[in-house]
Design a protein around this motif. Structure first.
Motif, PDB file in Angstrom:
ATOM      1  N   LYS A 117       0.846  -1.191   0.000  1.00 39.55           N
ATOM      2  CA  LYS A 117       0.000   0.000   0.000  1.00 39.55           C
ATOM      3  C   LYS A 117       0.878   1.237   0.000  1.00 39.55           C
ATOM      4  CE  LYS A 117      -3.713  -1.995   2.745  1.00 39.55           C
ATOM      5  NZ  LYS A 117      -4.462  -1.875   3.994  1.00 39.55           N
ATOM      6  N   ASN A 118       0.504   2.215  -0.782  1.00 38.97           N
ATOM      7  CA  ASN A 118       1.185   3.501  -0.770  1.00 38.97           C
ATOM      8  C   ASN A 118       0.232   4.513  -0.153  1.00 38.97           C
ATOM      9  OD1 ASN A 118       3.570   2.676  -2.050  1.00 38.97           O
ATOM     10  ND2 ASN A 118       2.597   2.804  -4.042  1.00 38.97           N
TER      11      ASN A 118
ATOM     12  N   SER B 184      -0.794   8.270   1.278  1.00 41.19           N
ATOM     13  CA  SER B 184      -0.521   9.665   0.961  1.00 41.19           C
ATOM     14  C   SER B 184       0.112  10.363   2.164  1.00 41.19           C
ATOM     15  CB  SER B 184      -1.814  10.383   0.578  1.00 41.19           C
ATOM     16  OG  SER B 184      -2.631  10.524   1.726  1.00 41.19           O
ATOM     17  N   PRO B 185       0.827  11.449   1.934  1.00 42.90           N
ATOM     18  CA  PRO B 185       1.394  12.213   3.042  1.00 42.90           C
ATOM     19  C   PRO B 185       0.321  12.707   4.021  1.00 42.90           C
ATOM     20  CG  PRO B 185       2.414  12.883   0.997  1.00 42.90           C
ATOM     21  CD  PRO B 185       1.272  11.957   0.638  1.00 42.90           C
ATOM     22  N   ASP B 186      -0.864  13.038   3.518  1.00 44.46           N
ATOM     23  CA  ASP B 186      -1.953  13.478   4.395  1.00 44.46           C
ATOM     24  C   ASP B 186      -2.378  12.359   5.345  1.00 44.46           C
ATOM     25  OD1 ASP B 186      -1.992  15.981   3.213  1.00 44.46           O
ATOM     26  OD2 ASP B 186      -3.565  15.428   1.793  1.00 44.46           O
ATOM     27  N   PHE B 187      -2.481  11.149   4.810  1.00 43.90           N
ATOM     28  CA  PHE B 187      -2.856  10.003   5.630  1.00 43.90           C
ATOM     29  C   PHE B 187      -1.799   9.747   6.700  1.00 43.90           C
ATOM     30  CE2 PHE B 187      -2.538   5.457   6.518  1.00 43.90           C
ATOM     31  CZ  PHE B 187      -3.823   5.179   6.940  1.00 43.90           C
ATOM     32  N   LYS B 188      -0.533   9.795   6.309  1.00 39.50           N
ATOM     33  CA  LYS B 188       0.560   9.553   7.252  1.00 39.50           C
ATOM     34  C   LYS B 188       0.562  10.608   8.350  1.00 39.50           C
ATOM     35  CE  LYS B 188       3.506   7.394   3.789  1.00 39.50           C
ATOM     36  NZ  LYS B 188       4.739   7.515   3.016  1.00 39.50           N
ATOM     37  N   ALA B 189       0.328  11.858   7.978  1.00 36.67           N
ATOM     38  CA  ALA B 189       0.296  12.941   8.965  1.00 36.67           C
ATOM     39  C   ALA B 189      -0.848  12.738   9.953  1.00 36.67           C
ATOM     40  CB  ALA B 189       0.166  14.282   8.259  1.00 36.67           C
ATOM     41  N   LYS B 190      -1.989  12.299   9.462  1.00 37.24           N
ATOM     42  CA  LYS B 190      -3.144  12.071  10.325  1.00 37.24           C
ATOM     43  C   LYS B 190      -2.839  10.987  11.359  1.00 37.24           C
ATOM     44  CE  LYS B 190      -7.006  11.556   8.135  1.00 37.24           C
ATOM     45  NZ  LYS B 190      -8.199  11.014   7.447  1.00 37.24           N
ATOM     46  N   VAL B 191      -2.198   9.905  10.921  1.00 29.42           N
ATOM     47  CA  VAL B 191      -1.862   8.806  11.825  1.00 29.42           C
ATOM     48  C   VAL B 191      -0.840   9.274  12.863  1.00 29.42           C
ATOM     49  CG1 VAL B 191      -0.830   6.507  11.989  1.00 29.42           C
ATOM     50  CG2 VAL B 191      -2.411   7.030  10.119  1.00 29.42           C
ATOM     51  N   VAL B 192       0.171  10.006  12.430  1.00 28.26           N
ATOM     52  CA  VAL B 192       1.206  10.483  13.350  1.00 28.26           C
ATOM     53  C   VAL B 192       0.624  11.447  14.372  1.00 28.26           C
ATOM     54  CG1 VAL B 192       3.315  11.860  13.523  1.00 28.26           C
ATOM     55  CG2 VAL B 192       3.122  10.106  11.774  1.00 28.26           C
ATOM     56  N   LEU B 193      -0.230  12.367  13.945  1.00 25.67           N
ATOM     57  CA  LEU B 193      -0.820  13.323  14.885  1.00 25.67           C
ATOM     58  C   LEU B 193      -1.670  12.612  15.934  1.00 25.67           C
ATOM     59  CD1 LEU B 193      -1.766  16.272  12.535  1.00 25.67           C
ATOM     60  CD2 LEU B 193       0.011  16.218  14.280  1.00 25.67           C
ATOM     61  N   GLU B 194      -2.418  11.609  15.519  1.00 27.17           N
ATOM     62  CA  GLU B 194      -3.214  10.865  16.495  1.00 27.17           C
ATOM     63  C   GLU B 194      -2.314  10.074  17.443  1.00 27.17           C
ATOM     64  OE1 GLU B 194      -6.816   8.877  15.908  1.00 27.17           O
ATOM     65  OE2 GLU B 194      -7.318   9.981  14.088  1.00 27.17           O
ATOM     66  N   ALA B 195      -1.200   9.563  16.934  1.00 24.03           N
ATOM     67  CA  ALA B 195      -0.271   8.819  17.788  1.00 24.03           C
ATOM     68  C   ALA B 195       0.373   9.740  18.815  1.00 24.03           C
ATOM     69  CB  ALA B 195       0.798   8.144  16.933  1.00 24.03           C
ATOM     70  N   ILE B 196       0.688  10.962  18.421  1.00 25.75           N
ATOM     71  CA  ILE B 196       1.309  11.921  19.334  1.00 25.75           C
ATOM     72  C   ILE B 196       0.328  12.341  20.419  1.00 25.75           C
ATOM     73  CG2 ILE B 196       2.231  14.271  19.499  1.00 25.75           C
ATOM     74  CD1 ILE B 196       3.469  13.803  16.728  1.00 25.75           C
TER      75      ILE B 196
ATOM     76  N   HIS C 286       0.375  -1.543   9.862  1.00 26.21           N
ATOM     77  CA  HIS C 286       1.075  -2.412  10.789  1.00 26.21           C
ATOM     78  C   HIS C 286       1.518  -1.601  12.003  1.00 26.21           C
ATOM     79  CE1 HIS C 286       4.187  -5.131  12.315  1.00 26.21           C
ATOM     80  NE2 HIS C 286       3.478  -6.080  11.719  1.00 26.21           N
ATOM     81  N   LEU C 287       1.535  -2.227  13.159  1.00 23.60           N
ATOM     82  CA  LEU C 287       1.896  -1.562  14.409  1.00 23.60           C
ATOM     83  C   LEU C 287       3.277  -0.912  14.327  1.00 23.60           C
ATOM     84  CD1 LEU C 287       1.284  -0.956  17.388  1.00 23.60           C
ATOM     85  CD2 LEU C 287       2.262  -3.176  17.942  1.00 23.60           C
ATOM     86  N   LEU C 288       4.244  -1.612  13.740  1.00 24.46           N
ATOM     87  CA  LEU C 288       5.584  -1.042  13.628  1.00 24.46           C
ATOM     88  C   LEU C 288       5.610   0.178  12.718  1.00 24.46           C
ATOM     89  CD1 LEU C 288       7.831  -4.213  13.519  1.00 24.46           C
ATOM     90  CD2 LEU C 288       7.524  -2.609  15.389  1.00 24.46           C
ATOM     91  N   ARG C 289       4.782   0.189  11.698  1.00 23.97           N
ATOM     92  CA  ARG C 289       4.721   1.339  10.788  1.00 23.97           C
ATOM     93  C   ARG C 289       4.239   2.564  11.547  1.00 23.97           C
ATOM     94  NH1 ARG C 289       7.440   3.564   8.063  1.00 23.97           N
ATOM     95  NH2 ARG C 289       8.122   1.537   7.446  1.00 23.97           N
ATOM     96  N   ALA C 290       3.242   2.396  12.394  1.00 24.80           N
ATOM     97  CA  ALA C 290       2.730   3.514  13.191  1.00 24.80           C
ATOM     98  C   ALA C 290       3.792   3.991  14.173  1.00 24.80           C
ATOM     99  CB  ALA C 290       1.467   3.094  13.932  1.00 24.80           C
ATOM    100  N   THR C 291       4.528   3.065  14.770  1.00 28.92           N
ATOM    101  CA  THR C 291       5.578   3.415  15.724  1.00 28.92           C
ATOM    102  C   THR C 291       6.715   4.153  15.040  1.00 28.92           C
ATOM    103  OG1 THR C 291       5.051   1.423  16.975  1.00 28.92           O
ATOM    104  CG2 THR C 291       7.135   2.475  17.467  1.00 28.92           C
TER     105      THR C 291
END
Length: 53
Positions: free
Chosen positions: A5-6, A8-20, A36-41
């Protein structure tokens, strides 16, 4: 073989902000967004260790 899966930068930013924000565990975040859990970490680490200018 499954195609990777590729995201988008917007999707990645959303996941990171929720993780923070730490409103959910990383396990729950990875299940919610289907990553995957490691990808989020690994996505969270650079954001939390960045030097503030």
């Amino acid at each position: 073989m499954k195609k990777r899966k590729n995201h988008s930068p917007d999707f990645k930013a959303k996941v990171v902000l929720e993780a923070i924000r730490k409103e959910m565990t990383l396990a729950k975040l990875s299940k919610k967004y289907g990553v995957h859990l490691l990808r989020a970490t690994h996505a969270k680490l650079p954001a939390t260790h960045a030097k503030h200018v």
